[in-house]
Structures are given as C-alpha cells and as structure tokens.
Design a protein around this motif. Structure first.
Motif, PDB file in Angstrom:
ATOM      1  N   PHE A 152       0.827  -1.203   0.000  1.00 54.64           N
ATOM      2  CA  PHE A 152       0.000   0.000   0.000  1.00 54.64           C
ATOM      3  C   PHE A 152       0.866   1.259   0.000  1.00 54.64           C
ATOM      4  CE2 PHE A 152       0.698   0.576   4.498  1.00 54.64           C
ATOM      5  CZ  PHE A 152       0.706  -0.688   5.029  1.00 54.64           C
ATOM      6  N   GLY A 153       0.815   1.999  -1.073  1.00 54.34           N
ATOM      7  CA  GLY A 153       1.410   3.327  -1.190  1.00 54.34           C
ATOM      8  C   GLY A 153       2.927   3.377  -1.137  1.00 54.34           C
ATOM      9  N   ASP A 154       3.404   4.636  -1.107  1.00 52.76           N
ATOM     10  CA  ASP A 154       4.847   4.870  -1.060  1.00 52.76           C
ATOM     11  C   ASP A 154       5.436   4.622   0.322  1.00 52.76           C
ATOM     12  OD1 ASP A 154       4.946   5.565  -3.704  1.00 52.76           O
ATOM     13  OD2 ASP A 154       4.650   7.718  -3.314  1.00 52.76           O
ATOM     14  N   GLY A 155       4.611   4.673   1.354  1.00 48.71           N
ATOM     15  CA  GLY A 155       5.115   4.483   2.715  1.00 48.71           C
ATOM     16  C   GLY A 155       5.295   3.028   3.089  1.00 48.71           C
ATOM     17  N   GLY A 156       4.938   2.120   2.208  1.00 46.48           N
ATOM     18  CA  GLY A 156       5.021   0.690   2.517  1.00 46.48           C
ATOM     19  C   GLY A 156       6.433   0.223   2.811  1.00 46.48           C
ATOM     20  N   ALA A 157       7.396   0.740   2.052  1.00 42.68           N
ATOM     21  CA  ALA A 157       8.794   0.326   2.257  1.00 42.68           C
ATOM     22  C   ALA A 157       9.310   0.814   3.603  1.00 42.68           C
ATOM     23  CB  ALA A 157       9.663   0.859   1.127  1.00 42.68           C
ATOM     24  N   VAL A 158       8.914   2.019   3.987  1.00 42.88           N
ATOM     25  CA  VAL A 158       9.356   2.572   5.270  1.00 42.88           C
ATOM     26  C   VAL A 158       8.757   1.778   6.431  1.00 42.88           C
ATOM     27  CG1 VAL A 158       9.296   4.615   6.750  1.00 42.88           C
ATOM     28  CG2 VAL A 158       9.706   4.864   4.308  1.00 42.88           C
ATOM     29  N   VAL A 159       7.469   1.479   6.318  1.00 41.99           N
ATOM     30  CA  VAL A 159       6.809   0.706   7.378  1.00 41.99           C
ATOM     31  C   VAL A 159       7.417  -0.694   7.463  1.00 41.99           C
ATOM     32  CG1 VAL A 159       4.613  -0.309   8.117  1.00 41.99           C
ATOM     33  CG2 VAL A 159       4.675   2.019   7.245  1.00 41.99           C
ATOM     34  N   ALA A 160       7.712  -1.291   6.315  1.00 44.30           N
ATOM     35  CA  ALA A 160       8.309  -2.623   6.315  1.00 44.30           C
ATOM     36  C   ALA A 160       9.699  -2.610   6.946  1.00 44.30           C
ATOM     37  CB  ALA A 160       8.384  -3.165   4.885  1.00 44.30           C
ATOM     38  N   MET A 161      10.492  -1.601   6.625  1.00 42.56           N
ATOM     39  CA  MET A 161      11.827  -1.514   7.231  1.00 42.56           C
ATOM     40  C   MET A 161      11.736  -1.264   8.730  1.00 42.56           C
ATOM     41  SD  MET A 161      14.058  -2.318   5.118  1.00 42.56           S
ATOM     42  CE  MET A 161      15.583  -1.813   5.843  1.00 42.56           C
ATOM     43  N   LEU A 162      10.769  -0.452   9.156  1.00 41.17           N
ATOM     44  CA  LEU A 162      10.566  -0.227  10.584  1.00 41.17           C
ATOM     45  C   LEU A 162      10.151  -1.521  11.268  1.00 41.17           C
ATOM     46  CD1 LEU A 162      10.524   1.793  12.891  1.00 41.17           C
ATOM     47  CD2 LEU A 162       8.154   2.282  12.333  1.00 41.17           C
ATOM     48  N   GLY A 163       9.273  -2.301  10.628  1.00 40.59           N
ATOM     49  CA  GLY A 163       8.882  -3.595  11.176  1.00 40.59           C
ATOM     50  C   GLY A 163      10.050  -4.558  11.263  1.00 40.59           C
ATOM     51  N   LEU A 164      10.898  -4.530  10.235  1.00 43.37           N
ATOM     52  CA  LEU A 164      12.098  -5.376  10.265  1.00 43.37           C
ATOM     53  C   LEU A 164      13.024  -4.960  11.403  1.00 43.37           C
ATOM     54  CD1 LEU A 164      13.641  -7.631   8.830  1.00 43.37           C
ATOM     55  CD2 LEU A 164      14.709  -5.864   7.422  1.00 43.37           C
ATOM     56  N   LEU A 165      13.157  -3.654  11.610  1.00 39.29           N
ATOM     57  CA  LEU A 165      13.991  -3.158  12.704  1.00 39.29           C
ATOM     58  C   LEU A 165      13.436  -3.577  14.065  1.00 39.29           C
ATOM     59  CD1 LEU A 165      16.366  -1.322  13.580  1.00 39.29           C
ATOM     60  CD2 LEU A 165      14.719   0.547  13.651  1.00 39.29           C
ATOM     61  N   ILE A 166      12.123  -3.454  14.243  1.00 39.01           N
ATOM     62  CA  ILE A 166      11.502  -3.846  15.517  1.00 39.01           C
ATOM     63  C   ILE A 166      11.644  -5.353  15.733  1.00 39.01           C
ATOM     64  CG2 ILE A 166       9.310  -4.018  16.759  1.00 39.01           C
ATOM     65  CD1 ILE A 166       8.569  -1.316  15.550  1.00 39.01           C
ATOM     66  N   SER A 167      11.449  -6.131  14.666  1.00 41.05           N
ATOM     67  CA  SER A 167      11.623  -7.592  14.797  1.00 41.05           C
ATOM     68  C   SER A 167      13.058  -7.938  15.176  1.00 41.05           C
ATOM     69  CB  SER A 167      11.274  -8.285  13.479  1.00 41.05           C
ATOM     70  OG  SER A 167       9.923  -8.120  13.183  1.00 41.05           O
ATOM     71  N   GLY A 168      14.021  -7.260  14.554  1.00 40.66           N
ATOM     72  CA  GLY A 168      15.428  -7.506  14.886  1.00 40.66           C
ATOM     73  C   GLY A 168      15.757  -7.135  16.323  1.00 40.66           C
ATOM     74  N   CYS A 169      15.166  -6.028  16.791  1.00 37.82           N
ATOM     75  CA  CYS A 169      15.375  -5.627  18.192  1.00 37.82           C
ATOM     76  C   CYS A 169      14.781  -6.643  19.152  1.00 37.82           C
ATOM     77  CB  CYS A 169      14.776  -4.251  18.439  1.00 37.82           C
ATOM     78  SG  CYS A 169      15.673  -2.930  17.631  1.00 37.82           S
ATOM     79  N   ALA A 170      13.594  -7.146  18.835  1.00 44.92           N
ATOM     80  CA  ALA A 170      12.960  -8.154  19.689  1.00 44.92           C
ATOM     81  C   ALA A 170      13.791  -9.431  19.710  1.00 44.92           C
ATOM     82  CB  ALA A 170      11.545  -8.446  19.213  1.00 44.92           C
ATOM     83  N   ALA A 171      14.332  -9.816  18.561  1.00 46.54           N
ATOM     84  CA  ALA A 171      15.171 -11.020  18.510  1.00 46.54           C
ATOM     85  C   ALA A 171      16.442 -10.825  19.332  1.00 46.54           C
ATOM     86  CB  ALA A 171      15.516 -11.353  17.062  1.00 46.54           C
ATOM     87  N   GLY A 172      17.060  -9.662  19.214  1.00 52.13           N
ATOM     88  CA  GLY A 172      18.260  -9.381  20.007  1.00 52.13           C
ATOM     89  C   GLY A 172      17.973  -9.350  21.494  1.00 52.13           C
ATOM     90  N   TRP A 173      16.862  -8.762  21.875  1.00 48.33           N
ATOM     91  CA  TRP A 173      16.459  -8.714  23.271  1.00 48.33           C
ATOM     92  C   TRP A 173      16.222 -10.128  23.798  1.00 48.33           C
ATOM     93  CZ3 TRP A 173      11.536  -5.637  25.117  1.00 48.33           C
ATOM     94  CH2 TRP A 173      11.574  -5.493  26.494  1.00 48.33           C
ATOM     95  N   GLY A 174      15.561 -10.956  22.995  1.00 45.54           N
ATOM     96  CA  GLY A 174      15.330 -12.348  23.385  1.00 45.54           C
ATOM     97  C   GLY A 174      16.620 -13.128  23.546  1.00 45.54           C
ATOM     98  N   MET A 175      17.559 -12.906  22.638  1.00 44.66           N
ATOM     99  CA  MET A 175      18.846 -13.610  22.745  1.00 44.66           C
ATOM    100  C   MET A 175      19.609 -13.182  23.997  1.00 44.66           C
ATOM    101  SD  MET A 175      20.302 -13.972  18.877  1.00 44.66           S
ATOM    102  CE  MET A 175      20.213 -12.249  18.511  1.00 44.66           C
ATOM    103  N   MET A 176      19.583 -11.904  24.306  1.00 40.17           N
ATOM    104  CA  MET A 176      20.290 -11.433  25.496  1.00 40.17           C
ATOM    105  C   MET A 176      19.643 -11.962  26.776  1.00 40.17           C
ATOM    106  SD  MET A 176      22.908 -10.016  24.439  1.00 40.17           S
ATOM    107  CE  MET A 176      23.526  -9.434  25.985  1.00 40.17           C
ATOM    108  N   ALA A 177      18.306 -12.011  26.794  1.00 36.50           N
ATOM    109  CA  ALA A 177      17.620 -12.558  27.966  1.00 36.50           C
ATOM    110  C   ALA A 177      17.929 -14.042  28.119  1.00 36.50           C
ATOM    111  CB  ALA A 177      16.113 -12.347  27.841  1.00 36.50           C
ATOM    112  N   ALA A 178      17.941 -14.769  27.015  1.00 40.62           N
ATOM    113  CA  ALA A 178      18.259 -16.204  27.081  1.00 40.62           C
ATOM    114  C   ALA A 178      19.708 -16.422  27.512  1.00 40.62           C
ATOM    115  CB  ALA A 178      18.010 -16.848  25.728  1.00 40.62           C
ATOM    116  N   ARG A 179      20.606 -15.589  27.045  1.00 41.44           N
ATOM    117  CA  ARG A 179      22.017 -15.717  27.431  1.00 41.44           C
ATOM    118  C   ARG A 179      22.198 -15.431  28.919  1.00 41.44           C
ATOM    119  NH1 ARG A 179      26.943 -12.062  26.376  1.00 41.44           N
ATOM    120  NH2 ARG A 179      28.622 -13.554  26.619  1.00 41.44           N
ATOM    121  N   ARG A 180      21.420 -14.489  29.424  1.00 41.03           N
ATOM    122  CA  ARG A 180      21.530 -14.124  30.836  1.00 41.03           C
ATOM    123  C   ARG A 180      21.140 -15.270  31.760  1.00 41.03           C
ATOM    124  NH1 ARG A 180      20.185  -8.309  32.763  1.00 41.03           N
ATOM    125  NH2 ARG A 180      22.163  -8.285  33.806  1.00 41.03           N
ATOM    126  N   VAL A 181      20.176 -16.106  31.336  1.00 42.06           N
ATOM    127  CA  VAL A 181      19.777 -17.234  32.172  1.00 42.06           C
ATOM    128  C   VAL A 181      20.560 -18.501  31.851  1.00 42.06           C
ATOM    129  CG1 VAL A 181      17.468 -16.364  32.637  1.00 42.06           C
ATOM    130  CG2 VAL A 181      17.828 -17.904  30.717  1.00 42.06           C
TER     131      VAL A 181
END
Length: 145
Positions: free
Chosen positions: A73-102
């Motif tokens: 949808f529209g020209d903003g689709g690429a920006v929203v997708a990249m933001l979603g990719l960034l948020i997913s990557g942050c969540a994955a990194g946060w999960g890995m750090m939490a798992a490493r801590r335990v």
C-alpha cells in the motif's frame, strides 16, 4: 578368686569406646556415607514477564514487516516494512540477550563460562544465515519501490 568372669583391659576399652559412641552427638565414623551436593537455588529460567515484551515486540514487528510486503500500500510501505524489520530484529536481540543471561546458548556453541572455544564453522554458518536473511529482507523491501 571371684565367681564371675573377669574383664580384661581390652574388653574394658572396647566397652568404653562403645559407650562414648552411643553418648556422643557426633556421627559414627565407622559408617561413611557419600556426600551429595544439592543445589539450593532454583534453576534459572525465563519468566513470563521477561518473555511477554519480547513476544509482543516480535509479533508487532513481524506484522509491520509482513503487511506492506503482502499488500503493497502506497509509497510508505517500504518505510513501514523496514521499521517492522527493525523492531523484529530488536525483539530477537532482546530475546537472545535474555536467554544468554539465564544460561542458554545457541546450538553448537559452548556454554558460557565453560572455557572452551566455539567452533569457527558454527559461527560462520550462523553469520551466513543472518546475512542471507537480512539480504532477502532488504531485497524484498527494495523491490517495493
């Protein structure tokens, strides 16, 4: 002469030793039991309050990444997708750090603090896998334009 049996010094010493063992509060030294180590602290596990924000952020990021890619949808689709990719990557990194801590590790890698070195082939495989996923995601988002 006495009518009863006589106590020899050895028998008297044995009786005194037996009486001391019965009266003593210390454990009997002749019976040796092996010591068993028991961990008093509970096992370290990821708790629900640690997992909930990671799962929620991962789900939101995945949806933000998937919807623009699916519906374009529209020209903003690429920006929203990249933001979603960034948020997913942050969540994955946060999960890995939490798992490493335990104390969890990635498959193929040694446990933290074990003193053994990780195999370079496993690290290379993980690196190639991450680069391939990032490359595919960037390529797909770039095709939206």
């Amino acid at each position: 002469m006495e009518a009863g049996p006589r106590d020899t010094e050895q028998e008297a010493a044995e009786r005194r030793l037996a009486a001391e063992r019965l009266n003593s509060d210390l454990p009997d030294e002749s019976v040796v039991t092996p010591e068993v180590e028991v961990e008093l602290r509970p096992a370290r596990r990821l708790r629900i309050w640690q997992l909930a924000p990671i799962v929620v952020l991962g789900a939101i990021g995945s949806l933000m990444f998937a919807f623009p890619l699916a519906f374009e949808f529209g020209d903003g689709g690429a920006v929203v997708a990249m933001l979603g990719l960034l948020i997913s990557g942050c969540a994955a990194g946060w999960g890995m750090m939490a798992a490493r801590r335990v104390g969890h590790t990635w498959p193929g890698l040694p446990a933290r603090g074990s003193g053994t070195r990780p195999d370079w082939r496993v690290i290379a495989l993980y690196g190639v896998l991450v680069l391939a996923l990032v490359g595919l995601a960037v390529w797909r988002v770039a095709r939206l334009r």
